[in-house]
Design a protein around this motif. Structure first.
Motif, PDB file in Angstrom:
ATOM      1  N   VAL A  88       0.983  -1.081   0.181  1.00  0.00           N
ATOM      2  CA  VAL A  88       0.065  -0.069  -0.073  1.00  0.00           C
ATOM      3  C   VAL A  88       0.779   1.319   0.065  1.00  0.00           C
ATOM      4  O   VAL A  88       0.628   2.205  -0.603  1.00  0.00           O
ATOM      5  N   ARG A  89       2.161   1.260   0.716  1.00  0.00           N
ATOM      6  CA  ARG A  89       2.827   2.192   0.853  1.00  0.00           C
ATOM      7  C   ARG A  89       3.582   2.572  -0.523  1.00  0.00           C
ATOM      8  O   ARG A  89       3.760   3.811  -0.942  1.00  0.00           O
TER       9      ARG A  89
ATOM     10  N   ALA B 116      -2.141   6.372   5.300  1.00  0.00           N
ATOM     11  CA  ALA B 116      -3.003   5.408   4.714  1.00  0.00           C
ATOM     12  C   ALA B 116      -2.409   4.059   5.119  1.00  0.00           C
ATOM     13  O   ALA B 116      -3.325   3.050   4.872  1.00  0.00           O
ATOM     14  N   TRP B 117      -1.389   3.719   5.695  1.00  0.00           N
ATOM     15  CA  TRP B 117      -1.234   2.575   6.022  1.00  0.00           C
ATOM     16  C   TRP B 117      -0.326   1.957   7.208  1.00  0.00           C
ATOM     17  O   TRP B 117      -0.265   0.877   7.723  1.00  0.00           O
ATOM     18  N   ALA B 118       0.076   3.090   8.030  1.00  0.00           N
ATOM     19  CA  ALA B 118       0.976   2.919   9.307  1.00  0.00           C
ATOM     20  C   ALA B 118       0.057   2.423  10.387  1.00  0.00           C
ATOM     21  O   ALA B 118       0.509   2.356  11.557  1.00  0.00           O
ATOM     22  N   ALA B 119      -1.261   2.990  10.532  1.00  0.00           N
ATOM     23  CA  ALA B 119      -1.919   2.753  11.686  1.00  0.00           C
ATOM     24  C   ALA B 119      -2.183   1.468  12.254  1.00  0.00           C
ATOM     25  O   ALA B 119      -2.224   1.224  13.425  1.00  0.00           O
ATOM     26  N   PHE B 120      -2.111   0.268  11.361  1.00  0.00           N
ATOM     27  CA  PHE B 120      -2.018  -0.966  11.988  1.00  0.00           C
ATOM     28  C   PHE B 120      -0.841  -1.620  12.438  1.00  0.00           C
ATOM     29  O   PHE B 120       0.212  -1.339  12.050  1.00  0.00           O
ATOM     30  N   VAL B 121      -1.185  -2.384  13.766  1.00  0.00           N
ATOM     31  CA  VAL B 121      -0.138  -2.863  14.437  1.00  0.00           C
ATOM     32  C   VAL B 121      -0.436  -4.286  14.701  1.00  0.00           C
ATOM     33  O   VAL B 121      -1.737  -4.352  14.777  1.00  0.00           O
ATOM     34  N   THR B 122       0.458  -5.017  14.999  1.00  0.00           N
ATOM     35  CA  THR B 122       0.254  -6.611  15.528  1.00  0.00           C
ATOM     36  C   THR B 122       0.464  -6.672  16.765  1.00  0.00           C
ATOM     37  O   THR B 122       1.880  -6.296  17.177  1.00  0.00           O
ATOM     38  N   HIS B 123      -0.251  -7.071  17.694  1.00  0.00           N
ATOM     39  CA  HIS B 123       0.298  -7.429  19.119  1.00  0.00           C
ATOM     40  C   HIS B 123      -0.140  -9.114  19.195  1.00  0.00           C
ATOM     41  O   HIS B 123      -1.008  -9.568  18.524  1.00  0.00           O
TER      42      HIS B 123
END
Length: 379
Positions: free
Chosen positions: A344-345, A353-360
């Motif tokens: 997406v970047r 547009a793309w950086a808000a998502f994080v994985t825990h």
């Protein structure tokens, strides 16, 4: 232990960065945004001299609101280009993946998207507005997972509450985190606030843009429990907010984090909260940010994908399609998310547009044939 510098300065830089990621403030200010992000990298990341590609971060306090992957590298690129970054709520989470576990079979994946917020109402409402991209996102994610998306009038709260440990839970809808009665930290300020008063629950902000410090009376929220200030919207929420009665299965159309804690997700490998602000919360010592993400982990979900600000509708649908394409091809959750974000970047370099998502959670989680964790420990 490595001293990283003055906490007040780091918090101020983080607040400024988050403000510069907001749509109305970020225009023509990319250089200022990246300079602020570079200062954070120099303070927080460079002193650690990390040389491994896979990085697990336990970000205490307000740092839980920083997606490290968007920080620029010296020269060109960002940390996402060099590292696969995932997050833990607390160091003790590592113990969950090295202890023997009983092998069990999860249920079919569950995809809920594009709820009919006006379910049971005689007239449409603009309180909680439809998200056109969520319908597309739901169909595409469900197709890749080999299931059917639950949408519209069927996207009621009881659908999630009544299932037991789906392999994947994907929610594409509105998400809310209501600030505490104290002034909201880190630049999470609102203009043109749409406040939804939820009887018995408090007030929720929908569709606002974070621009300037609010008048505290605009919120009018008296509660202090972050589990009651975090929620996702389901079908019927507008009906209930307008004073009418939704169908019984819809409840009030809001699922709070407090209710999430009662779900049975002990065998769920992945929860994707594809909605605004689902990774926000209130910091509690040794627990991280307590909110929706924390609640789904308490319910048993092994790995979670959540968001750190209000996400764009269409770009999110594109990102989720890429994410599930790579996840169902065998990549781990962090690797699939990173690949999707890089894709997406390449189309839109703006981090909004793309950086808000994080994985825990467990960084080894994938959707291939399950083996007990004791036989496949993380490296």
């Amino acid at each position: 232990m490595i001293l990283l510098g003055d906490a007040d300065q780091i918090d101020a830089d983080l607040a400024r960065l988050r403000e510069l990621l907001i749509p109305r403030l970020r225009a023509n200010r990319a250089d200022e945004r990246d300079a602020c992000a570079a200062a954070l990298r120099e303070q927080l990341f460079d002193p650690l001299d990390i040389r491994d590609r896979r990085v697990l971060i336990v970000a205490g306090g307000r740092l839980g609101l920083l997606p490290f992957q968007l920080l620029p590298l010296p020269g060109t690129g960002r940390l996402i280009d060099e590292y696969e970054i995932s997050y833990l709520s607390a160091p003790r989470d590592l113990l969950r993946w090295t202890k023997p576990v009983r092998q069990r079979v999860a249920g079919p994946p569950l995809v809920i998207a594009d709820p009919d917020y006006d379910l049971g109402s005689a007239a449409p409402s603009r309180a909680v507005r439809p998200l056109p991209g969520s319908a597309v996102e739901g169909r595409e994610a469900a197709a890749l997972l080999g299931t059917e998306a639950i949408t519209g009038a069927r996207a009621v709260k009881i659908t999630l509450a009544s299932v037991q440990s789906p392999l994947v839970v994907h929610l594409a809808t509105h998400g809310f985190f209501m600030p505490s009665p104290e002034p909201p930290p880190l630049g999470d300020h609102y203009e043109s606030v749409q406040v939804l008063h939820v009887p018995g629950e408090g007030d929720f902000v929908v569709g606002a843009e974070r621009v300037r410090p609010p008048v505290q009376d605009s919120f009018g929220f008296a509660g202090s429990d972050p589990l009651l200030r975090s929620a996702v919207a389901f079908a019927g929420v507008n009906t209930w907010l307008s004073g009418s009665t939704p169908p019984v299965a819809a409840g009030i159309g809001l699922l709070t984090a407090d209710e999430v804690c009662t779900l049975d997700l002990r065998d769920t490998r992945l929860v994707v909260l594809s909605a605004c602000d689902t990774g926000l919360g209130e910091h509690r010592s040794d627990e991280g940010l307590v909110g929706l993400r924390w609640a789904f982990a308490v319910a048993g979900a092994q790995t979670l994908v959540s968001t750190l600000w209000q996400i764009p509708d269409r770009a999110t649908a594109d990102l989720m399609k890429e994410f599930y394409t790579h996840l169902t091809a065998g990549q781990s959750v962090p690797n699939a998310l990173r690949t999707a974000q890089l894709t997406v970047r390449s189309r839109n370099p703006d981090p909004f547009a793309w950086a808000a998502f994080v994985t825990h959670g467990n960084p080894t989680t994938n959707l291939t044939q399950y083996r007990p964790i004791s036989e496949n420990p993380p490296t």
